[in-house]
Design a protein around this motif. Sequence first.
Motif, mmCIF file in Angstrom:
data_model
loop_
_atom_site.group_PDB
_atom_site.id
_atom_site.type_symbol
_atom_site.label_atom_id
_atom_site.label_comp_id
_atom_site.label_asym_id
_atom_site.label_seq_id
_atom_site.Cartn_x
_atom_site.Cartn_y
_atom_site.Cartn_z
ATOM 1 N N GLN A 3 -53.038 -22.036 13.089
ATOM 2 C CA GLN A 3 -53.780 -23.129 14.071
ATOM 3 C C GLN A 3 -52.926 -23.442 15.183
ATOM 4 O O GLN A 3 -53.221 -24.218 16.260
ATOM 5 N N GLY A 4 -51.727 -22.796 15.322
ATOM 6 C CA GLY A 4 -50.941 -22.776 16.437
ATOM 7 C C GLY A 4 -50.231 -24.142 16.777
ATOM 8 O O GLY A 4 -50.072 -24.636 17.846
ATOM 9 N N HIS A 5 -49.613 -24.862 15.729
ATOM 10 C CA HIS A 5 -48.872 -25.957 15.828
ATOM 11 C C HIS A 5 -47.356 -25.463 16.321
ATOM 12 O O HIS A 5 -47.065 -24.719 16.025
ATOM 13 N N SER A 6 -46.556 -26.808 16.547
ATOM 14 C CA SER A 6 -45.243 -26.408 16.911
ATOM 15 C C SER A 6 -44.390 -26.111 15.739
ATOM 16 O O SER A 6 -44.826 -26.585 14.632
ATOM 17 N N ARG A 7 -43.188 -25.638 16.000
ATOM 18 C CA ARG A 7 -42.525 -25.137 14.895
ATOM 19 C C ARG A 7 -41.789 -26.627 14.015
ATOM 20 O O ARG A 7 -41.941 -26.379 12.837
ATOM 21 N N ALA A 8 -41.452 -27.463 14.803
ATOM 22 C CA ALA A 8 -41.157 -28.813 14.044
ATOM 23 C C ALA A 8 -42.169 -29.346 13.213
ATOM 24 O O ALA A 8 -42.011 -29.888 12.073
ATOM 25 N N TYR A 9 -43.468 -29.380 13.641
ATOM 26 C CA TYR A 9 -44.871 -29.912 12.792
ATOM 27 C C TYR A 9 -44.729 -29.069 11.729
ATOM 28 O O TYR A 9 -44.979 -29.574 10.697
ATOM 29 N N ASN A 10 -44.704 -27.845 11.970
ATOM 30 C CA ASN A 10 -44.847 -26.822 10.701
ATOM 31 C C ASN A 10 -43.786 -27.134 9.597
ATOM 32 O O ASN A 10 -44.210 -27.104 8.442
ATOM 33 N N LYS A 11 -42.486 -27.169 10.034
ATOM 34 C CA LYS A 11 -41.342 -27.399 9.135
ATOM 35 C C LYS A 11 -41.648 -28.590 8.438
ATOM 36 O O LYS A 11 -41.371 -28.760 7.048
ATOM 37 N N GLU A 12 -41.931 -29.647 9.157
ATOM 38 C CA GLU A 12 -42.211 -31.152 8.395
ATOM 39 C C GLU A 12 -43.431 -30.962 7.505
ATOM 40 O O GLU A 12 -43.188 -31.403 6.115
ATOM 41 N N HIS A 13 -44.390 -30.217 7.666
ATOM 42 C CA HIS A 13 -45.451 -30.239 6.789
ATOM 43 C C HIS A 13 -45.395 -29.245 5.435
ATOM 44 O O HIS A 13 -45.901 -29.369 4.474
ATOM 45 N N VAL A 14 -44.639 -28.118 5.780
ATOM 46 C CA VAL A 14 -44.405 -27.247 4.837
ATOM 47 C C VAL A 14 -43.285 -28.084 3.546
ATOM 48 O O VAL A 14 -43.635 -27.743 2.501
ATOM 49 N N GLU A 15 -42.375 -28.634 4.296
ATOM 50 C CA GLU A 15 -41.470 -29.307 3.371
ATOM 51 C C GLU A 15 -41.987 -30.274 2.647
ATOM 52 O O GLU A 15 -41.803 -30.247 1.541
ATOM 53 N N HIS A 16 -43.061 -31.091 3.254
ATOM 54 C CA HIS A 16 -43.711 -31.786 2.546
ATOM 55 C C HIS A 16 -44.580 -31.561 0.930
ATOM 56 O O HIS A 16 -44.656 -31.819 0.353
ATOM 57 N N ALA A 17 -45.160 -30.440 1.675
ATOM 58 C CA ALA A 17 -46.109 -29.620 0.669
ATOM 59 C C ALA A 17 -45.614 -28.947 -0.619
ATOM 60 O O ALA A 17 -45.751 -29.182 -1.500
ATOM 61 N N LEU A 18 -44.180 -28.406 0.026
ATOM 62 C CA LEU A 18 -43.153 -27.952 -1.327
ATOM 63 C C LEU A 18 -42.745 -29.163 -2.081
ATOM 64 O O LEU A 18 -42.356 -28.942 -3.430
ATOM 65 N N GLU A 19 -42.753 -29.971 -1.435
ATOM 66 C CA GLU A 19 -42.014 -31.406 -2.218
ATOM 67 C C GLU A 19 -43.099 -31.855 -3.443
ATOM 68 O O GLU A 19 -42.918 -32.060 -4.471
ATOM 69 N N LEU A 20 -44.195 -31.847 -2.712
ATOM 70 C CA LEU A 20 -45.461 -32.270 -3.700
ATOM 71 C C LEU A 20 -45.571 -31.382 -4.818
ATOM 72 O O LEU A 20 -45.945 -31.936 -6.080
ATOM 73 N N VAL A 21 -45.218 -30.113 -4.786
ATOM 74 C CA VAL A 21 -45.421 -29.265 -5.739
ATOM 75 C C VAL A 21 -44.068 -28.874 -6.594
ATOM 76 O O VAL A 21 -44.194 -28.039 -7.205
ATOM 77 N N GLY A 22 -43.146 -29.744 -6.149
ATOM 78 C CA GLY A 22 -41.698 -29.557 -6.885
ATOM 79 C C GLY A 22 -41.095 -28.202 -6.637
ATOM 80 O O GLY A 22 -40.214 -27.696 -7.515
ATOM 81 N N LEU A 23 -41.267 -27.779 -5.400
ATOM 82 C CA LEU A 23 -40.627 -26.138 -5.167
ATOM 83 C C LEU A 23 -39.862 -26.262 -3.951
ATOM 84 O O LEU A 23 -39.435 -25.365 -3.090
ATOM 85 N N LYS A 24 -39.260 -27.627 -3.397
ATOM 86 C CA LYS A 24 -38.462 -27.560 -2.116
ATOM 87 C C LYS A 24 -37.244 -26.466 -2.043
ATOM 88 O O LYS A 24 -36.940 -25.868 -0.959
ATOM 89 N N ASP A 25 -36.811 -26.432 -3.240
ATOM 90 C CA ASP A 25 -35.383 -25.506 -3.384
ATOM 91 C C ASP A 25 -35.734 -23.995 -3.417
ATOM 92 O O ASP A 25 -34.904 -23.072 -3.680
ATOM 93 N N LYS A 26 -37.100 -23.599 -3.458
ATOM 94 C CA LYS A 26 -37.359 -22.403 -3.451
ATOM 95 C C LYS A 26 -37.888 -21.635 -2.244
ATOM 96 O O LYS A 26 -38.622 -20.607 -2.292
ATOM 97 N N ALA A 27 -37.828 -22.555 -1.130
ATOM 98 C CA ALA A 27 -38.455 -22.056 0.026
ATOM 99 C C ALA A 27 -38.104 -20.591 0.792
ATOM 100 O O ALA A 27 -38.864 -19.801 1.051
ATOM 101 N N LYS A 28 -36.918 -20.137 0.116
ATOM 102 C CA LYS A 28 -36.449 -18.995 0.777
ATOM 103 C C LYS A 28 -36.680 -17.829 -0.171
ATOM 104 O O LYS A 28 -36.507 -16.730 -0.102
ATOM 105 N N SER A 29 -37.447 -18.034 -1.517
ATOM 106 C CA SER A 29 -37.496 -16.860 -2.548
ATOM 107 C C SER A 29 -38.622 -16.204 -2.063
ATOM 108 O O SER A 29 -39.735 -16.794 -1.374
ATOM 109 N N TYR A 30 -38.725 -15.139 -2.497
ATOM 110 C CA TYR A 30 -39.906 -14.123 -2.442
ATOM 111 C C TYR A 30 -40.848 -14.206 -3.663
ATOM 112 O O TYR A 30 -40.520 -14.462 -4.755
ATOM 113 N N PRO A 31 -42.333 -13.974 -3.351
ATOM 114 C CA PRO A 31 -43.247 -14.155 -4.525
ATOM 115 C C PRO A 31 -42.478 -13.279 -5.910
ATOM 116 O O PRO A 31 -42.835 -13.865 -7.102
ATOM 117 N N SER A 32 -41.977 -12.024 -5.664
ATOM 118 C CA SER A 32 -41.505 -11.213 -6.679
ATOM 119 C C SER A 32 -40.457 -12.130 -7.616
ATOM 120 O O SER A 32 -40.138 -11.681 -8.649
#
Length: 228
Positions: free
Chosen positions: A107-136
């Motif tokens: 959708q072409g949002h700014s980096r700052a917008y993306n960061k804020e919304h990804v962190e919020h989404a990860l927080e809602l599913v309880g995975l904020k500490d796994k942001a750097k992990s890979y699916p495997s």
Amino acid sequence: MITFKNVFKEYGNGVMALSNINLTVPRGDFVFLVGSSGAGKSTLVKLLIREESVTRGNIYIHNQDITKLTKTQVPRLRRNISVVFQDFRLLAKRNVYENVVFPLEVQGHSRAYNKEHVEHALELVGLKDKAKSYPSELSGGEGQRVSIARAIVNHAPYLVCDEPTGNLDEHTAMEIMAALENINKAGTTIIMATHAINIVNTMQKRVITLKGGKIESDVERGSYYEMV
Ligand SMILES: Nc1ncnc2c1ncn2[C@@H]1O[C@H](COP(=O)(O)OP(=O)(O)OP(=O)(O)O)[C@@H](O)[C@H]1O
């Protein structure tokens, strides 16, 4: 609000997967879609996200008849309705953050917008500490929670889940349900197709039962009792 009005779906092979479905889902609802194999649950989900088209009838999301959308308009529908499947469909070469940010990048949002919304989404599913992990590096339940975060990151008002706990053990499945309940409480309307009897009984939400492509029952705070 989602409304199905006299919806029929007949596949090319002549199977009438859904017959005369009339249904309303108000904003904020949490709805389970149950019924035995072949009852038409996945077909209903596919019509909602326009993976399949109706044979007859109308489906309204926010007063827009989505059966009338042209092919090029369908991607825009996903801003209103997101979807989670049984197989999480994560990108193996992207870490958790990069998987979740994907719909926002498109959708072409700014980096700052993306960061804020990804962190919020990860927080809602309880995975904020796994942001750097890979699916495997994730458990099945974590992988599914990442796919849920990816589905909600663009704040679509509706979330459709097709057997989101299908491959997961009971404990992990309940973690997924806790994440979905969080998301519903934060304002997202959820429609979830499932076979998971224990989950339906525990959650005590609205239960719509399909049988042979028709709505057999539609019960507020339903349970397994209504499913048989
Ligand atoms: N692409 C297709 N082409 C032809 N028939 C199909 C197709 N997809 C589903 N059907 C048929 O439509 C009916 C409803 O199938 P659907 O997948 O919606 O049921 P379901 O309730 O989701 O089942 P399950 O719980 O096993 O996933 C079934 O008779 C099925 O065989």
